[in-house]
Design a protein around this motif. Sequence first.
Motif, PDB file in Angstrom:
ATOM      1  N   UNK A  68       0.675  -1.368  -0.273  1.00  0.00           N
ATOM      2  CA  UNK A  68       0.350   0.086  -0.379  1.00  0.00           C
ATOM      3  C   UNK A  68       0.809   1.393  -0.001  1.00  0.00           C
ATOM      4  N   UNK A  69       2.149   1.029   0.694  1.00  0.00           N
ATOM      5  CA  UNK A  69       2.534   2.437   1.257  1.00  0.00           C
ATOM      6  C   UNK A  69       3.639   2.251  -0.341  1.00  0.00           C
ATOM      7  N   UNK A  70       3.584   1.546  -1.167  1.00  0.00           N
ATOM      8  CA  UNK A  70       4.651   1.662  -3.146  1.00  0.00           C
ATOM      9  C   UNK A  70       2.641   2.011  -3.642  1.00  0.00           C
ATOM     10  N   UNK A  71       1.635   1.670  -3.510  1.00  0.00           N
ATOM     11  CA  UNK A  71       0.856   2.364  -4.588  1.00  0.00           C
ATOM     12  C   UNK A  71       0.096   3.577  -4.030  1.00  0.00           C
TER      13      UNK A  71
ATOM     14  N   UNK B   9       2.888   6.663  -5.722  1.00  0.00           N
ATOM     15  CA  UNK B   9       2.750   6.221  -6.916  1.00  0.00           C
ATOM     16  C   UNK B   9       1.877   7.451  -7.285  1.00  0.00           C
ATOM     17  N   UNK B  10       1.598   7.793  -6.120  1.00  0.00           N
ATOM     18  CA  UNK B  10      -0.495   9.262  -5.989  1.00  0.00           C
ATOM     19  C   UNK B  10      -0.019   9.987  -5.548  1.00  0.00           C
ATOM     20  N   UNK B  11       1.352  10.422  -4.965  1.00  0.00           N
ATOM     21  CA  UNK B  11       1.365  11.878  -3.721  1.00  0.00           C
ATOM     22  C   UNK B  11       2.880  11.285  -3.003  1.00  0.00           C
ATOM     23  N   UNK B  12       3.320  12.935  -3.363  1.00  0.00           N
ATOM     24  CA  UNK B  12       4.669  12.937  -1.629  1.00  0.00           C
ATOM     25  C   UNK B  12       3.810  12.982  -0.397  1.00  0.00           C
ATOM     26  N   UNK B  13       4.574  11.401  -0.169  1.00  0.00           N
ATOM     27  CA  UNK B  13       3.934  10.804   0.780  1.00  0.00           C
ATOM     28  C   UNK B  13       5.092  11.689   2.690  1.00  0.00           C
ATOM     29  N   UNK B  14       4.085  11.791   3.892  1.00  0.00           N
ATOM     30  CA  UNK B  14       5.146  12.667   4.680  1.00  0.00           C
ATOM     31  C   UNK B  14       3.968  12.079   5.841  1.00  0.00           C
ATOM     32  N   UNK B  15       4.750  11.157   6.660  1.00  0.00           N
ATOM     33  CA  UNK B  15       4.728  11.108   7.858  1.00  0.00           C
ATOM     34  C   UNK B  15       4.564  11.843   8.713  1.00  0.00           C
ATOM     35  N   UNK B  16       3.433  11.822   9.478  1.00  0.00           N
ATOM     36  CA  UNK B  16       3.292  12.712  10.749  1.00  0.00           C
ATOM     37  C   UNK B  16       3.516  11.685  12.291  1.00  0.00           C
TER      38      UNK B  16
ATOM     39  N   UNK C 198      12.737   0.848  -8.304  1.00  0.00           N
ATOM     40  CA  UNK C 198      12.991  -0.866  -9.100  1.00  0.00           C
ATOM     41  C   UNK C 198      12.243   0.132 -10.741  1.00  0.00           C
ATOM     42  N   UNK C 199      11.021   0.224  -9.968  1.00  0.00           N
ATOM     43  CA  UNK C 199      10.066   0.047 -11.139  1.00  0.00           C
ATOM     44  C   UNK C 199       9.772   1.775 -12.155  1.00  0.00           C
ATOM     45  N   UNK C 200      10.713   2.392 -11.791  1.00  0.00           N
ATOM     46  CA  UNK C 200      10.651   3.615 -12.935  1.00  0.00           C
ATOM     47  C   UNK C 200      10.691   4.502 -12.136  1.00  0.00           C
ATOM     48  N   UNK C 201      10.031   4.878 -10.914  1.00  0.00           N
ATOM     49  CA  UNK C 201       9.672   6.059 -10.599  1.00  0.00           C
ATOM     50  C   UNK C 201      10.690   6.311  -9.276  1.00  0.00           C
ATOM     51  N   UNK C 202      10.662   7.592  -8.846  1.00  0.00           N
ATOM     52  CA  UNK C 202      11.303   8.874  -8.166  1.00  0.00           C
ATOM     53  C   UNK C 202      10.141   8.421  -6.737  1.00  0.00           C
TER      54      UNK C 202
ATOM     55  N   UNK D 117       2.644   0.029 -14.008  1.00  0.00           N
ATOM     56  CA  UNK D 117       3.185   1.264 -13.289  1.00  0.00           C
ATOM     57  C   UNK D 117       4.914   0.882 -13.899  1.00  0.00           C
ATOM     58  N   UNK D 118       5.013  -0.553 -14.567  1.00  0.00           N
ATOM     59  CA  UNK D 118       6.629  -0.436 -14.187  1.00  0.00           C
ATOM     60  C   UNK D 118       6.903   0.260 -15.376  1.00  0.00           C
TER      61      UNK D 118
END
Length: 383
Positions: free
Chosen positions: A124-127, A130-137, A166-170, A252-253
């Motif tokens: 789920x963190x991977x998915x 892919x959608x947004x920059x994640x900021x964990x409080x 590995x799947x080509x995303x930052x 999304x690869x």
Amino acid sequence: MLFTKGSHVQVETNRCLNQQHNGVECSHCVSHCPGQALILYNHQIFLDKEKCLGCGLCFSDCPTQVFGSQQWDETTIITEVKDQGARATQFFCGYHETPFLSKEEKEKGAVQIPTCLSSVSRGTWYELGLQTAVELRLDECHECPMKNCVDRMKLSVETAMEWLSASGHTPDFIYVDTAGKAQKKKKLQAVSSGLKITSRRDLFLSLVGRRQKAEPEITAKDSAAPEEMKVKKRGNYLPDWQKRLEDSYLNHFRQGGIPAFWPTIQMSTGCVNCGMCSRYCPTQALRITVEDKQCTHLFTSGHCLDCWMCMLSCPTQSITRDRHPITNPFEVKNIYKAPVAECNRCGAYTLVNEQNLCYWCEKQPTEVDLLSDVRKRLFEKKE
């Protein structure tokens, strides 16, 4: 917290790896539970509800999804993030006292889940990545009784980041350890997510702890149907998040990523095609097919739990396990192939040999040997 005192937590002990093979000795849930609410006794897992803190870590930490709930659905978190459509999204746990954004952060999205952030799986963190920059409080975690869960959460996040690369995303993940006080305005409040609720009636029932619709009783004439279903489900305990990961990863690869490390298997020539490795594999990551008198061992690295059960169950010690960089972990690979024939005694497929006996029949004593042994026991003189 939604699952405090074990509320709504369901334990499917038949999915536990320790139930499948005594040599696995899996202790993920027991060793990491912050409330020491989980007990492994006689290869079976038990939940002490009085000690349960409701963190939900066992949901994501268990490799075969032994723990779950009808109230928990992490896919709603993904849906909520998509609906908000923010470039960056902050995530709050259910214990966070101020799940709000400041005025300076009002362009960001905000989601609060009813458990500890460690309950969210790697897939789920991977998915979400892919959608947004994640900021964990994490600014209130140091005072939380579940603070030990943070290390497990970070491991899941770092694994997801590795998969993204590995799947080509930052990957873009940030841990917010300190944060200023946010103004409590409704428009800046985090949206609750993670619950499987479809209506106000469902919400009411979940709050009062009422049961869902009871399952129909099984009569004698219907008893064969459930047994058939059990046979079909047996040996495939891949967690839901890992099933979703396969679709998401493949869809999304993009070329250019550095392959991540995944489990690998090698079969030696000592293999006798006894079938124990595939029979014990809890997710069917290792399968054996027979076609045109050839047996083929197929392996899908992305479905492997790295439980070592195939190696433990192999009677000839013909399996070697490791981890290597793999570009497409969900590609089915041929790892062993050999000619086979039907066993002259039991009819099972075995590697071609002089007697054409499978491994088990070859080890089994003949009727002559059995009768001879019985004769000796019956007529042997006692000294």
